[in-house]
Write a protein that holds these residues in place. Sequence first.
Motif, PDB file in Angstrom:
ATOM      1  N   PHE A 159      43.363  32.519  47.580  1.00 27.90           N
ATOM      2  CA  PHE A 159      42.350  32.101  48.695  1.00 27.90           C
ATOM      3  C   PHE A 159      42.083  32.937  50.184  1.00 27.90           C
ATOM      4  CE2 PHE A 159      38.624  29.585  50.917  1.00 27.90           C
ATOM      5  CZ  PHE A 159      37.529  30.276  49.753  1.00 27.90           C
ATOM      6  N   ASP A 160      43.472  32.887  50.811  1.00 24.14           N
ATOM      7  CA  ASP A 160      43.968  32.722  51.986  1.00 24.14           C
ATOM      8  C   ASP A 160      43.765  34.610  52.392  1.00 24.14           C
ATOM      9  OD1 ASP A 160      45.310  32.234  55.022  1.00 24.14           O
ATOM     10  OD2 ASP A 160      46.958  33.201  53.920  1.00 24.14           O
ATOM     11  N   ARG A 161      44.313  35.779  51.182  1.00 25.83           N
ATOM     12  CA  ARG A 161      44.294  36.749  51.498  1.00 25.83           C
ATOM     13  C   ARG A 161      42.978  36.604  51.192  1.00 25.83           C
ATOM     14  NH1 ARG A 161      48.919  36.658  46.568  1.00 25.83           N
ATOM     15  NH2 ARG A 161      51.026  36.488  47.694  1.00 25.83           N
ATOM     16  N   PHE A 162      42.067  36.717  50.358  1.00 28.54           N
ATOM     17  CA  PHE A 162      40.886  36.662  50.215  1.00 28.54           C
ATOM     18  C   PHE A 162      39.873  36.845  51.905  1.00 28.54           C
ATOM     19  CE2 PHE A 162      36.729  34.878  50.185  1.00 28.54           C
ATOM     20  CZ  PHE A 162      35.704  35.758  49.794  1.00 28.54           C
ATOM     21  N   LEU A 163      40.474  35.267  52.345  1.00 25.60           N
ATOM     22  CA  LEU A 163      39.561  35.479  53.461  1.00 25.60           C
ATOM     23  C   LEU A 163      40.257  36.177  54.953  1.00 25.60           C
ATOM     24  CD1 LEU A 163      37.607  32.999  53.890  1.00 25.60           C
ATOM     25  CD2 LEU A 163      38.778  31.743  54.662  1.00 25.60           C
ATOM     26  N   ALA A 194      43.254  35.915  38.767  1.00 23.89           N
ATOM     27  CA  ALA A 194      43.019  37.442  38.525  1.00 23.89           C
ATOM     28  C   ALA A 194      43.265  38.233  40.371  1.00 23.89           C
ATOM     29  CB  ALA A 194      41.315  37.708  38.639  1.00 23.89           C
ATOM     30  N   PRO A 195      44.891  37.826  40.639  1.00 21.94           N
ATOM     31  CA  PRO A 195      45.290  38.867  42.194  1.00 21.94           C
ATOM     32  C   PRO A 195      44.303  40.081  42.535  1.00 21.94           C
ATOM     33  CG  PRO A 195      47.066  37.584  41.062  1.00 21.94           C
ATOM     34  CD  PRO A 195      46.201  37.939  39.812  1.00 21.94           C
ATOM     35  N   ARG A 196      44.055  40.602  40.740  1.00 15.24           N
ATOM     36  CA  ARG A 196      43.677  42.042  41.219  1.00 15.24           C
ATOM     37  C   ARG A 196      41.518  41.686  41.640  1.00 15.24           C
ATOM     38  NH1 ARG A 196      40.182  45.070  39.362  1.00 15.24           N
ATOM     39  NH2 ARG A 196      40.281  47.500  40.036  1.00 15.24           N
ATOM     40  N   LEU A 197      41.241  41.054  41.068  1.00 13.82           N
ATOM     41  CA  LEU A 197      39.392  40.989  41.761  1.00 13.82           C
ATOM     42  C   LEU A 197      40.002  39.977  42.650  1.00 13.82           C
ATOM     43  CD1 LEU A 197      37.685  39.789  38.165  1.00 13.82           C
ATOM     44  CD2 LEU A 197      37.700  41.875  39.527  1.00 13.82           C
ATOM     45  N   ALA A 198      40.718  39.391  42.977  1.00 13.02           N
ATOM     46  CA  ALA A 198      40.615  38.178  44.607  1.00 13.02           C
ATOM     47  C   ALA A 198      40.601  39.733  45.598  1.00 13.02           C
ATOM     48  CB  ALA A 198      41.625  37.580  44.984  1.00 13.02           C
ATOM     49  N   ASP A 199      41.834  40.212  45.330  1.00 14.45           N
ATOM     50  CA  ASP A 199      42.099  41.337  46.052  1.00 14.45           C
ATOM     51  C   ASP A 199      40.624  42.851  46.290  1.00 14.45           C
ATOM     52  OD1 ASP A 199      44.301  43.314  47.722  1.00 14.45           O
ATOM     53  OD2 ASP A 199      43.352  44.148  46.387  1.00 14.45           O
ATOM     54  N   MET A 231      29.265  46.419  39.223  1.00 17.36           N
ATOM     55  CA  MET A 231      29.320  45.913  38.388  1.00 17.36           C
ATOM     56  C   MET A 231      30.396  46.338  37.572  1.00 17.36           C
ATOM     57  SD  MET A 231      26.332  45.922  36.845  1.00 17.36           S
ATOM     58  CE  MET A 231      24.710  45.903  37.734  1.00 17.36           C
ATOM     59  N   ARG A 232      31.829  46.939  37.737  1.00 11.53           N
ATOM     60  CA  ARG A 232      33.080  46.548  37.045  1.00 11.53           C
ATOM     61  C   ARG A 232      33.607  45.058  37.745  1.00 11.53           C
ATOM     62  NH1 ARG A 232      33.763  52.242  39.140  1.00 11.53           N
ATOM     63  NH2 ARG A 232      34.676  50.913  41.449  1.00 11.53           N
ATOM     64  N   PHE A 233      32.594  44.464  38.601  1.00 14.71           N
ATOM     65  CA  PHE A 233      32.523  43.219  38.807  1.00 14.71           C
ATOM     66  C   PHE A 233      32.563  42.560  37.892  1.00 14.71           C
ATOM     67  CE2 PHE A 233      32.750  39.182  41.716  1.00 14.71           C
ATOM     68  CZ  PHE A 233      33.586  38.941  41.756  1.00 14.71           C
ATOM     69  N   ARG A 234      31.503  42.701  37.381  1.00 14.33           N
ATOM     70  CA  ARG A 234      30.483  41.520  36.689  1.00 14.33           C
ATOM     71  C   ARG A 234      31.666  41.563  35.560  1.00 14.33           C
ATOM     72  NH1 ARG A 234      24.155  43.034  35.256  1.00 14.33           N
ATOM     73  NH2 ARG A 234      24.351  41.978  33.004  1.00 14.33           N
ATOM     74  N   LEU A 270      45.488  42.482  31.219  1.00 14.61           N
ATOM     75  CA  LEU A 270      45.931  42.913  32.259  1.00 14.61           C
ATOM     76  C   LEU A 270      45.079  43.827  33.325  1.00 14.61           C
ATOM     77  CD1 LEU A 270      49.598  44.118  30.315  1.00 14.61           C
ATOM     78  CD2 LEU A 270      49.248  41.244  31.498  1.00 14.61           C
ATOM     79  N   ARG A 271      44.633  44.610  32.869  1.00 14.07           N
ATOM     80  CA  ARG A 271      44.142  45.327  34.210  1.00 14.07           C
ATOM     81  C   ARG A 271      43.316  44.685  35.279  1.00 14.07           C
ATOM     82  NH1 ARG A 271      48.172  48.349  32.780  1.00 14.07           N
ATOM     83  NH2 ARG A 271      47.478  50.199  31.975  1.00 14.07           N
ATOM     84  N   VAL A 272      42.345  43.420  34.557  1.00 12.69           N
ATOM     85  CA  VAL A 272      41.602  43.006  35.684  1.00 12.69           C
ATOM     86  C   VAL A 272      42.227  41.934  35.959  1.00 12.69           C
ATOM     87  CG1 VAL A 272      39.906  41.580  35.299  1.00 12.69           C
ATOM     88  CG2 VAL A 272      39.139  43.658  33.569  1.00 12.69           C
ATOM     89  N   THR A 273      42.552  41.244  35.681  1.00 11.05           N
ATOM     90  CA  THR A 273      43.833  40.950  36.144  1.00 11.05           C
ATOM     91  C   THR A 273      45.067  40.931  38.012  1.00 11.05           C
ATOM     92  OG1 THR A 273      45.358  39.992  34.935  1.00 11.05           O
ATOM     93  CG2 THR A 273      43.713  38.578  34.809  1.00 11.05           C
ATOM     94  N   LEU A 274      45.829  41.751  36.895  1.00 16.69           N
ATOM     95  CA  LEU A 274      46.582  43.013  38.077  1.00 16.69           C
ATOM     96  C   LEU A 274      47.005  43.943  38.571  1.00 16.69           C
ATOM     97  CD1 LEU A 274      49.912  41.169  35.974  1.00 16.69           C
ATOM     98  CD2 LEU A 274      49.096  40.739  37.984  1.00 16.69           C
TER      99      LEU A 274
END
Length: 1018
Positions: free
Chosen positions: A541-545, A575-580, A636-639, A933-937
């Motif tokens: 969350f800190d990386r996101f913010l 999901a670090p990838r989505l958070a990034d 859309m990909r995020f959804r 794996l592709r969604v999370t990393l």
Amino acid sequence: MTAAAAPAPAPFAARLVRAPRAHEPDRGRESWEALAPDLGLPELRPLIEGAAGSSPYLRDLMAKEAAWLPGALAGPPETALAEILADAAAAIAEPRTLGTALRRGKRRLALLTGLADLGGVWGLEAVTGALSDYADAAVEAAIRAGLAEEIARGRLPGTEADPSGTSGLVSIAMGKGGARELNYSSDIDLIFLFDETRHAPEDYAEIRARLVKVCQGAAQLLSKPTGEGYVFRTDLRLRPDPSVTPVCIGMDTAERYYESLGRTWERAAFIKARAASGDIEAGERFLGELRPFIWRRFLDFAAIRDAHDIRQRIRDHRGVGGEIAVPGHDVKLGRGGIREIEFFVQTRQLICGGRDPALRPRATRPALAALTRAGWVAEETAATLDAAYLAHRELEHRLQMVEDRQTHSMPTATEARDRIAALAGYPDRETMERELDARFHAVAGITETFFAPGQSRKAQPEAAAADAPSAAALPATGLAALEARGFARPEAGAALVDRWREGAIPATRSDRARGLLAELEPLILNALARAASPDEALIQFDRFLSGLPAGVQILSLFSANPRLLDLIAEICAVAPRLADELGRNSRVIDAILATDFFRPLPDADALEAELKGWLAREGEDYERKLDAARVWAKEMRFRMGVQLLRGIAGAEEAGRGFSAIAEAALRALMPEVEADFARRYGPAPGAGQGGGAAVLAMGRLGSREMTANSDLDLILLFDAAGEEASDGPKSLSSAVWYARFAQALIRAVSAKTAEGALYEIDMRLRPSGRQGTVATSIEGFRNYHAERAWTWERMALTRARAVAGHDGPMAAAEAAIAEALGRRRAPEKTRADAAEMRARVAEAARAGRREPWAVKRVRGGLMDVEFAAQAGLLADIDASPEGGSETACAALPHAVDAPRALRALAERGAMTVEDAETLAEAHALQSRALQALRVTLVGRFDPETAGAGMEGVLCRVAAGEDAGAAGAAGSEASGGGGIPGLEAALRAAQARAGDVVDRLLPPPDDDDGPEAGADPAP
């Protein structure tokens, strides 16, 4: 066949549905008796007596217009209104008597609308619309008269130089006038502008001075009370910086002001703005230019606090924010009043109207209905507010009808409230006051929750809203707060939070952002504490913010939607990838608030239509369209990714969804690229004769198995239909036209704009690979696959399909694919070539060949299974008695994924059921793992560093369980033991599949590679 004509409106008397009570019955009877001989309509008596007996103003108007009224009430009120408007327009011809004529018209309008309102002949919209139409007509007459005088004196261009006769002058109706919602005794709020481009620069100052005089004269003519009354009180203070600017300014000046200095209240005001008189076309053009200022592209939750601050200042200034008590209560500005409902609606429009043009109606009730249809307001809430708004506005009219006073407050004197109750048709004052009290409290209950800062608000789609998590009984901030919430490393977490508070990151540098953070910090920590690994969630969350360029918008969003914090915390934990992606593209969070975010993704056709709507809103701006496509695809990909994380969608559904997004993007963008390209080089050669371009999807897009970060394997084919060159400003030969167009399409999709790249594109599967042209004629494609194609290229065609382009070439491309697949070869040669290619790929991927998490290239992995399935398809066609006939190809269609191909082979007896099931099971498990794996990393998966949250998601998705399942820790697919169990299940499935593929495609005895000289298969 002609449409039937609309029925003529019924006469006034035939449409009566109600009548007021006469507070002074004797006065009411006197008015009726004076009018009755000429009216001749006894059914009008209750209305006339009630209106005259409760409203001194209406009683006076009846006496003044006794000669006119019978004729007006004899027919439909619409006819009388049309005559009033026509008289106003005709009055321009006599400037000296214009003021008198307009005042007479306003008097008649007030009488007509008052009676139509009290009798229920017209509803609220008809009443306010009639008042607004007359305001437009009166302003038009006033400024036209002033313009005509200046033209006659030679001070403004005549009609030869300016056929419109306006010199570019327009009045922008603001507020209720703009929305056609004027109340019975309303001011009209106007902004006078003129189009500078209509005049030479050296004449600008003189023209403006003349137009200022016209506008001042019009305002005085309309506002000044005379013995005939007044027309409309006119307020010009909504113009930019009214203390220093003249009453009429240039459009360019106004636009620069709003773009650089415009405030939230001005944005809200322009929701209702309408070009009302003068040069309407120029006015609407100005409002179109101002659209980006009014309607932000992202969800603007900071507007809630701005609106709350404005609302509070109004309350403090007017002293109307106290407890609700009917005597003296301000129906417009008081708690639970009209303005509360308008703010509620307009603020929501500001929040989400930038994304959805359907949410931009000017008028309050249609806007509330649109917000409800879109899911932004719950139906029950909307019904309460709509009914209250209607009743409030009708009460407001009755308050003003008594003495034609611009009042909105309930009288404090008992006798005066008795009069209002009678005029409003209540049986008594007590009944009215009980109803009003309940209505004010109902509205206040809804609006206070929405606007009050720090409380749980429901600005997201209300069907998905939930109460904010409570921080009760827990320390709000500091190290103790982290310890109390169960963080394992509270000191490290406290250091991160301190950075936020100190403004050490861009998101919290402003005072306003830090103020929002102080309110939200307990809720943020609560949400993160509920993650499977709170410490990991806090770090992410800190990386996101920290990745946000600013924080007010996102923190305002969290403040308005505390429920979102749970989802963001979940994403950060698993999901670090989505958070990034959130940190780099925070606006994708807007998609979460759409009412359909958690619904299954629609098919490519529906997605294409949606994206085309986004692109259409960008007008002719090609670059902005490219950016819009990227923003849309990210959302859309995020959804789709969140639905996979949440277990709403399974891995197979995610593959179809990611593929549908890419297909829709290609379909929607390709015509835009072609149109832009054609402007320079002419239309596509052959397009007018059934030719044109077609895009073939290969690989995962072709078989609808894309993941969150898949690129696009494409081939562009064309048919010039015999045309040798394009016909445009710069002519190109057909081959060159399509080659450059292919490059333009690649740039449109893969170039990094301000919004990043849409997709990476790989075109190595085109004929002759890197040595071939980027665009191939369909005939050349046929010839290549008939004469020179390698077996691996034929295998690749089993997943190919036409996804975008002109209809004729797409159909021809599909036929060419079927023709290439149906060309019969020796089955043994096909299998041998596939085995050799498998060996080459295995050698290139030797490092990961035994790594179970490298599910694509590991022995027994996805590529092995796909090689076996594709080679099996081709070998079966080759061995079929029908050979390359349509029958054989129809039985084994192209554009299939491996599981469908394996089922078909088992059904035809070309593969044992046991082998097919072994390969299909291995493919399914590894495909599910790959999607997770592709969604999370981003990058390689390391089981040693995977957090508990990611472990749970990976195991659940790999097990094929939905969100309600117990989790993969106990599932058979994961071996019953989390990551170790899943790894064991992968190894076992890969070993079994590898043994089957070794039998079906035995490794070659030599190391010569596949077919000498061929490009290695991508």
